[in-house]
Design a protein around this motif. Structure first.
Motif, mmCIF file in Angstrom:
data_model
loop_
_atom_site.group_PDB
_atom_site.id
_atom_site.type_symbol
_atom_site.label_atom_id
_atom_site.label_comp_id
_atom_site.label_asym_id
_atom_site.label_seq_id
_atom_site.Cartn_x
_atom_site.Cartn_y
_atom_site.Cartn_z
ATOM 1 N N ASP A 184 9.862 -10.992 11.848
ATOM 2 C CA ASP A 184 10.175 -12.286 12.455
ATOM 3 C C ASP A 184 9.813 -12.284 13.935
ATOM 4 O O ASP A 184 10.372 -11.506 14.717
ATOM 5 C CB ASP A 184 11.663 -12.600 12.298
ATOM 6 C CG ASP A 184 12.055 -12.759 10.843
ATOM 7 O OD1 ASP A 184 11.745 -13.807 10.255
ATOM 8 O OD2 ASP A 184 12.664 -11.815 10.296
ATOM 9 N N THR A 192 5.132 -14.379 12.507
ATOM 10 C CA THR A 192 6.159 -14.207 11.476
ATOM 11 C C THR A 192 5.477 -14.045 10.121
ATOM 12 O O THR A 192 4.551 -14.786 9.793
ATOM 13 C CB THR A 192 7.101 -15.427 11.445
ATOM 14 O OG1 THR A 192 7.830 -15.479 12.674
ATOM 15 C CG2 THR A 192 8.089 -15.336 10.287
ATOM 16 N N GLY A 194 5.096 -14.524 6.267
ATOM 17 C CA GLY A 194 5.558 -15.423 5.227
ATOM 18 C C GLY A 194 6.142 -14.644 4.056
ATOM 19 O O GLY A 194 6.022 -13.417 3.983
ATOM 20 N N GLU A 195 6.760 -15.357 3.120
ATOM 21 C CA GLU A 195 7.432 -14.672 2.020
ATOM 22 C C GLU A 195 6.452 -13.926 1.122
ATOM 23 O O GLU A 195 6.764 -12.836 0.632
ATOM 24 C CB GLU A 195 8.270 -15.651 1.197
ATOM 25 C CG GLU A 195 9.094 -14.956 0.123
ATOM 26 C CD GLU A 195 10.312 -15.737 -0.285
ATOM 27 O OE1 GLU A 195 10.529 -15.855 -1.508
ATOM 28 O OE2 GLU A 195 11.073 -16.212 0.591
ATOM 29 N N ARG A 198 5.785 -10.752 2.799
ATOM 30 C CA ARG A 198 6.972 -9.885 2.739
ATOM 31 C C ARG A 198 7.096 -9.221 1.370
ATOM 32 O O ARG A 198 7.395 -8.015 1.271
ATOM 33 C CB ARG A 198 8.238 -10.698 3.056
ATOM 34 C CG ARG A 198 8.283 -11.192 4.486
ATOM 35 C CD ARG A 198 9.468 -12.121 4.754
ATOM 36 N NE ARG A 198 9.311 -12.753 6.054
ATOM 37 C CZ ARG A 198 10.182 -12.691 7.058
ATOM 38 N NH1 ARG A 198 11.327 -12.049 6.901
ATOM 39 N NH2 ARG A 198 9.941 -13.274 8.215
ATOM 40 N N ARG A 222 15.086 -18.610 16.278
ATOM 41 C CA ARG A 222 14.154 -19.567 15.655
ATOM 42 C C ARG A 222 14.317 -20.935 16.304
ATOM 43 O O ARG A 222 15.410 -21.464 16.405
ATOM 44 C CB ARG A 222 14.402 -19.661 14.145
ATOM 45 C CG ARG A 222 13.558 -20.726 13.445
ATOM 46 C CD ARG A 222 13.630 -20.634 11.945
ATOM 47 N NE ARG A 222 12.859 -19.496 11.429
ATOM 48 C CZ ARG A 222 11.547 -19.491 11.243
ATOM 49 N NH1 ARG A 222 10.829 -20.563 11.555
ATOM 50 N NH2 ARG A 222 10.948 -18.436 10.759
ATOM 51 N N PRO A 227 13.949 -21.026 8.014
ATOM 52 C CA PRO A 227 14.067 -19.572 8.152
ATOM 53 C C PRO A 227 13.437 -18.834 6.976
ATOM 54 O O PRO A 227 13.445 -19.312 5.845
ATOM 55 C CB PRO A 227 15.584 -19.346 8.198
ATOM 56 C CG PRO A 227 16.160 -20.528 7.481
ATOM 57 C CD PRO A 227 15.244 -21.667 7.786
ATOM 58 N N GLN A 228 12.869 -17.677 7.280
ATOM 59 C CA GLN A 228 12.348 -16.783 6.245
ATOM 60 C C GLN A 228 13.456 -15.837 5.800
ATOM 61 O O GLN A 228 14.267 -15.391 6.621
ATOM 62 C CB GLN A 228 11.168 -15.966 6.797
ATOM 63 C CG GLN A 228 9.944 -16.781 7.154
ATOM 64 C CD GLN A 228 9.187 -17.230 5.918
ATOM 65 O OE1 GLN A 228 9.377 -16.708 4.829
ATOM 66 N NE2 GLN A 228 8.317 -18.215 6.089
ATOM 67 N N ARG A 229 13.481 -15.543 4.523
ATOM 68 C CA ARG A 229 14.470 -14.581 4.038
ATOM 69 C C ARG A 229 14.094 -13.172 4.495
ATOM 70 O O ARG A 229 12.929 -12.772 4.448
ATOM 71 C CB ARG A 229 14.559 -14.638 2.513
ATOM 72 C CG ARG A 229 15.205 -15.927 2.017
ATOM 73 C CD ARG A 229 15.466 -15.882 0.524
ATOM 74 N NE ARG A 229 14.223 -15.870 -0.247
ATOM 75 C CZ ARG A 229 14.157 -15.684 -1.553
ATOM 76 N NH1 ARG A 229 15.281 -15.477 -2.243
ATOM 77 N NH2 ARG A 229 13.004 -15.704 -2.176
#
Length: 344
Positions: A184, A192, A194-195, A198, A222, A227-229
Motif C-alpha cells: 500500500d 499500490t 491491486g488485488e 496481491r 488513503r 481500500p485494498q484488502r
C-alpha cells in the motif's frame, strides 16, 4: 614477559559488521534541523499533526494515577495487554480475526523487520524484494547476510515465476528465506498493488514455501479510492486461520500518531509470535511501558479522528506536489499518482 597489543578494531568485528552502513534515512533526518530546507527526502510526518495535547493529558493522568509506578517498571516482552487487545480488534476490523497472542508490540515496525531478519535469514539466504523498495528494510536484513532477488508481479498477476526464483537461488547455492512487500502506497514509489497482483504474490510465496512480510506502514493513509484488502486478509481467507497464515503483518503508529513514541506491532501466527517474543527478550526486554499505556489511551477513542485529520492534510499536499510536477517537469518525465501515503 606479557606483551600487550594495541587493539585493532577492524580485526575485532564479526564478518556481518562489514554489511552495516550508515543509514541514509537517519542522515536525511539531520536536514530537518535546517530552517532553510524543506526536505522531500524521507517519509517524515508533520509534527504539527501529532496529538500533543492528548498525549500530554494521558502522560499526566497515568503518572498521577495508581498505575503511575507500574508505568515506569519493567513489563512483559509481548507488550501492554490493553494495547495488544486494541490492535487485535483493529486487525479484526481489517479482516484478520486474531487474538492478543498473535500480537507482539515492537519499538516501531523497524524493530519488527530486524527481528524477522534475525529469525528467518541465514548467511547467503535469498530474500525476495521489489525494486525499488524501502531502504530501511534492506538495512535491517543486511546484518543477517542475505542475497537479494527481485520479484515482479504485474496488475494481471503475471511476472517472474517460482521456477525462475528457484533456479536463481540454486545457482547461488542459496535457501529461499522470505519475501518482503509494501503493498500500500509503497516507499519509495507511492504505488499500490491491486488485488490480482496481491493474489499472485501470495501464490508465488506459497509455491516457494516461504513466509511473506507485509509492511503496512502507510496502509491507513488513503486519500481516495476503495481500500485494498491486506495480504494477510487474503491469506487468512485462503488458509482459514491466522495461525496457518504465511503472511506476517508489520504495523506501526509512527505515520498515524507519533514516530517518537516508537511503537509498532507484528501480527502473525502464534508460533512465530512466540519466537519474536524470545527475540525481544534478548534484545530490549520490552518496549517502553509508559509509552504503550499513553498510546493506548490516545487510540482507544481517538484513532479514527486522528487518521481522518492527517489524511485530509496529506491529501492536499499530494495534490500540491502533483500540480507542481505538472507545471515544472519537462516533457518525457513520468511520475506516479498515489491514492495515499507519503511518496510520489
Amino acid at each position: 614477559m606479557l606483551t600487550l597489543h594495541t587493539l585493532d578494531w577492524n580485526t575485532a568485528y564479526a564478518g556481518r559488521a562489514e554489511r552495516m552502513r550508515a543509514s541514509e534515512i537517519r542522515e536525511l533526518l539531520k536536514l530537518l534541523d535546517q530552517p532553510d530546507i524543506i526536505s522531500f527526502a524521507g517519509g517524515t510526518p508533520d509534527p504539527a499533526l501529532f496529538p500533543v495535547q492528548a498525549a500530554s493529558e494521558a502522560y499526566a493522568r497515568i503518572l498521577s494515577s495508581t498505575e503511575g509506578p507500574q508505568s515506569l517498571q519493567y513489563s512483559v516482552s509481548e507488550g501492554y495487554r490493553p494495547l495488544r487487545e486494541w490492535i487485535a480488534a483493529h486487525m479484526a476490523r481489517l479482516g484478520v480475526p486474531c487474538g492478543v497472542d498473535n500480537i507482539v508490540i515492537t519499538s516501531g515496525s523497524q524493530q519488527g523487520l530486524d527481528f524477522l531478519g534475525k529469525l528467518l535469514i541465514g548467511p547467503g539466504d535469498t530474500a525476495l524484494v521489489a525494486a525499488p523498495t524501502y531502504l530501511g528494510a534492506l538495512q535491517a536484513f543486511n546484518a543477517y547476510e542475505p542475497r537479494y532477488d527481485v520479484f515482479h508481479v504485474d496488475g494481471q498477476g503475471g511476472g517472474m515465476r517460482a521456477e525462475a526464483h528457484l533456479r536463481c537461488a540454486q545457482a547461488a547455492q542459496s535457501r529461499l528465506a522470505l519475501a518482503y512487500a509494501v503493498p500500500d502506497f509503497a516507499n519509495t514509489t507511492g504505488e499500490t498493488m491491486g488485488e490480482v497482483a496481491r493474489l499472485a504474490l501470495l501464490d508465488l510465496a506459497a509455491e516457494l514455501g516461504i513466509p511473506l512480510i507485509e509492511d503496512a506502514a502507510y496502509a491507513q493513509l488513503r486519500f481516495e479510492g476503495g481500500p485494498q484488502r491486506a495480504l494477510q486478509v487474503l491469506d487468512v481467507e485462503r488458509c482459514g486461520h491466522i495461525d496457518r497464515s504465511r503472511v506476517i503483518y508489520c504495523g506501526t503508529f509512527s505515520k498515524t500518531v507519533s514516530p517518537g513514541m516508537r511503537l509498532g506491532w507484528v501480527c502473525a501466527s502464534q508460533e512465530l509470535a512466540q519466537k519474536i517474543v524470545l527475540t525481544k527478550q534478548s534484545g530490549d526486554l520490552h518496549t517502553a511501558t509508559l509509552n504503550q499505556m499513553v498510546l493506548e489511551a490516545i487510540v482507544r477513542d481517538g484513532y479514527a479522528a486522528q487518521v481522518e485529520r492527517i489524511t485530509a492534510v496529506y491529501a492536499k499536499r499530494r495534490d500540491a506536489m502533483l500540480a507542481a510536477l505538472e507545471r515544472h517537469m519537462p516533457e518525457g518525465v513520468r511520475w506516479t499518482r498515489p491514492q495515499g501515503g507519503m511518496f510520489v
